[in-house]
Write a protein that holds these residues in place. Structure first.
Motif, short mmCIF file in Angstrom:
data_model
loop_
_atom_site.label_atom_id
_atom_site.label_comp_id
_atom_site.label_asym_id
_atom_site.label_seq_id
_atom_site.Cartn_x
_atom_site.Cartn_y
_atom_site.Cartn_z
N SER A 72 0.80 -1.05 0.08
CA SER A 72 0.03 -0.02 0.15
C SER A 72 0.80 1.24 -0.06
N ALA A 73 0.34 2.42 -0.28
CA ALA A 73 0.93 3.73 -0.31
C ALA A 73 1.51 3.93 1.31
N SER A 74 0.51 3.50 2.26
CA SER A 74 0.89 3.79 3.80
C SER A 74 2.23 3.05 3.86
N ASP A 77 5.17 4.89 2.31
CA ASP A 77 5.44 5.83 3.34
C ASP A 77 6.21 5.77 4.42
N HIS A 107 -0.74 13.27 4.66
CA HIS A 107 -1.62 12.25 5.06
C HIS A 107 -1.17 11.47 6.42
N MET A 154 3.84 15.96 0.85
CA MET A 154 3.09 15.51 -0.15
C MET A 154 3.22 16.39 -1.28
N ASN A 158 -4.75 15.37 -0.35
CA ASN A 158 -6.23 14.29 -0.49
C ASN A 158 -7.25 14.99 -0.33
N ASP A 189 5.10 11.84 -1.07
CA ASP A 189 3.94 11.33 -1.23
C ASP A 189 3.03 11.60 -2.41
N VAL A 191 0.73 10.22 -4.25
CA VAL A 191 -0.48 9.31 -4.33
C VAL A 191 -1.62 9.95 -5.09
N GLN A 192 -2.02 11.11 -4.66
CA GLN A 192 -2.94 11.84 -5.38
C GLN A 192 -2.52 12.63 -6.60
N SER A 212 0.14 4.90 -4.97
CA SER A 212 -0.65 3.66 -4.48
C SER A 212 -1.53 3.31 -5.69
N HIS A 214 -4.69 1.85 -6.04
CA HIS A 214 -6.03 2.00 -5.88
C HIS A 214 -6.74 3.31 -6.19
N LYS A 215 -5.53 4.38 -6.21
CA LYS A 215 -5.95 5.66 -6.37
C LYS A 215 -6.06 6.02 -7.88
N CYS A 339 -9.54 7.50 5.34
CA CYS A 339 -9.02 6.86 6.57
C CYS A 339 -9.26 7.49 7.72
N1 PLP Z 1 -1.30 9.21 0.69
C1 PLP Z 1 -2.09 9.73 0.56
C2 PLP Z 1 -1.90 11.37 -0.21
C3 PLP Z 1 -3.30 9.39 0.35
O1 PLP Z 1 -4.45 9.83 -0.13
C4 PLP Z 1 -3.57 7.89 0.58
C5 PLP Z 1 -5.02 7.21 0.65
O2 PLP Z 1 -6.09 7.80 0.92
C6 PLP Z 1 -2.64 7.27 1.22
C7 PLP Z 1 -1.32 7.81 1.19
C8 PLP Z 1 -2.53 5.71 1.56
O3 PLP Z 1 -2.88 5.06 0.53
P1 PLP Z 1 -3.14 3.48 0.70
O4 PLP Z 1 -4.67 3.33 0.94
O5 PLP Z 1 -2.37 2.73 -0.65
O6 PLP Z 1 -2.32 3.07 1.96
#
Ligand code: PLP
Length: 397
Positions: A72-74, A77, A107, A154, A158, A189, A191-192, A212, A214-215, A339
């Motif tokens: 996951s992105a979490s 990170d 995030h 970031m 998000n 980060d 992700v978005q 990530s 799934h985004k 989250c």
């Molecule tokens: N970083 C950002 C900016 C996000 O928006 C999210 C998800 O909401 C994450 C990290 C975490 O992503 P993941 O669901 O893949 O852990």
């Protein structure tokens, strides 16, 4: 009305692209080998991972060996921050100071990781943001000291879509790192940002970057960490030589294949920026004119924000209640980060931007995506004013 199903929560997650799913399916069915096995089944799976690594590396403009697949992105990170700090601690030895600079609107995957490291004696500076949700470069420069090891910021937020001046920060760090023994590392980060902004790691000047699946219309349960070749990080999950000894665990082959495939499709989507922006602007204008006591949160200028996120506050309205009422009308929105939206604490992002607790509690995030239509925006604009009115009446405001 009853059968309406409108999805305005693309920042929480995106639907899986059908073509991506097609490419993934064989690795959930007949091509089920363990990539570590040396027989044909294993080699087939391992070749699929190699191919996905090439696809992701091409997208980021880096080497294949610089791509680490995670869960996951979490996790990415965490691996970036904890992995780097762990490695620096070992190199520096106990007693040497370590300093991280981040922002107040990260995030939670970054923020809570930094909070946790603080408890272990690491110094962390949390940069404030302006009312637009953007950090001030002068603030950042004034916080950098000879002890600063890591800057983690970031690319795009998000909750409000604010874009941070990553290229500028990259240039500042590059300059500081010249003629110096001590190096500052730079993690973002992204992700978005991934759906919309260029992520060439050399142009951005970053050492570590998180993505990530799934985004970006890929599967859940897969993340990417780009780690520059000469950046030493230590694994945070041990137990195998997977992912260049940096992330133990049998690889999520189908997920990784999905990640690679979905990333190759992002370029096509970039041509859709203008049309998404148009839908978003229609939505914003509609909300602000049709709903009295409504306010847009976040950057004003187009260049400072993602094309797909709009965040509002509605006077006298509970954001959570609004989400539930809109859900009954077939519209899926959120109060902010997926989250944390189950927590009753107001958004740390909106609070950092200077909103009161009340304003933050009355916020709503609408995030659009690849499949959003004008008819959906119009339906939302029809339903929202009535819903807000209804809620205000119930709460006696
Ligand atoms: N970083 C950002 C900016 C996000 O928006 C999210 C998800 O909401 C994450 C990290 C975490 O992503 P993941 O669901 O893949 O852990």
């Amino acid at each position: 009305m009853k059968n309406k199903k409108i999805y305005f929560d693309y920042a929480a997650t995106t639907p899986l692209d059908k073509d991506v799913l097609k490419k993934m399916l064989p690795y959930l069915k007949e091509k089920y080998g363990n990539p570590s096995s040396i027989h044909k089944f294993g080699r087939e799976a391992s070749a699929a991972i190699d191919n996905a690594r090439i696809q992701v590396a091409k997208f980021l403009g880096c080497k294949e060996a610089e791509i680490i697949f995670t869960g996951s992105a979490s996790e990415s990170d965490n691996l970036a921050i904890r992995g780097l700090i762990k490695s620096l601690r070992r190199a520096k030895g106990a007693g040497e100071k370590i300093h991280i600079i981040t922002s107040q609107i990260e995030h939670k995957a970054v923020l809570e990781t930094c909070n946790d490291l603080e408890k272990e004696g690491i110094k962390v500076t949390y940069l404030p943001v302006g009312p637009d949700g953007i950090i001030n470069i002068d603030d950042l420069e004034s916080e950098i000291t000879p002890e600063t090891d890591l800057i983690t910021i970031m690319y795009a937020n998000n909750e409000i879509g604010a874009i941070q001046p990553i290229k500028k920060i990259g240039q500042i760090i590059k300059k500081l790192n010249q003629n110096k023994e001590h190096r500052i590392y730079f993690h973002i980060d992204a992700v978005q940002a991934a759906n919309w902004l260029d992520l060439n790691v050399n142009e951005l000047g970053v050492d570590l970057l998180t993505l990530s699946g799934h985004k970006i219309y890929g599967p859940k349960g897969v993340g990417v960490l780009f780690a520059r070749e000469n950046v030493k990080i230590s694994p945070i999950i041990t137990g195998g030589a997977h992912e260049f000894n940096l992330r133990a665990g049998t690889e999520n082959v189908a997920g990784i294949v999905g990640m690679g495939e979905t990333i190759t499709k992002i370029k096509n989507q970039k041509s859709k920026v203008k049309s998404i922006e148009k839908l978003r602007d229609k939505l914003i204008k509609g909300v602000l004119t049709k709903v009295k006591g409504s306010k847009l949160n976040g950057p004003i200028k187009d260049e400072d924000k993602l094309p797909n996120i709009a965040n509002f506050s509605f006077e006298g309205c509970e954001g959570e209640a609004l989400v539930m009422y809109l859900d009954q009308a077939g519209i899926a929105v959120s109060t902010g980060s997926a989250c944390t939206s189950q927590a009753l604490t107001p958004s740390h992002v909106l609070i950092a931007m200077g909103l009161s607790d009340l304003e933050a509690h009355s916020s709503l995030r609408v995030s659009l995506g690849r499949y959003t239509t004008l008819a959906e925006v119009n339906y939302f604009l029809k339903v929202l004013p009535k819903t807000v009115e209804r809620l205000r009446k119930i709460s006696g405001r």
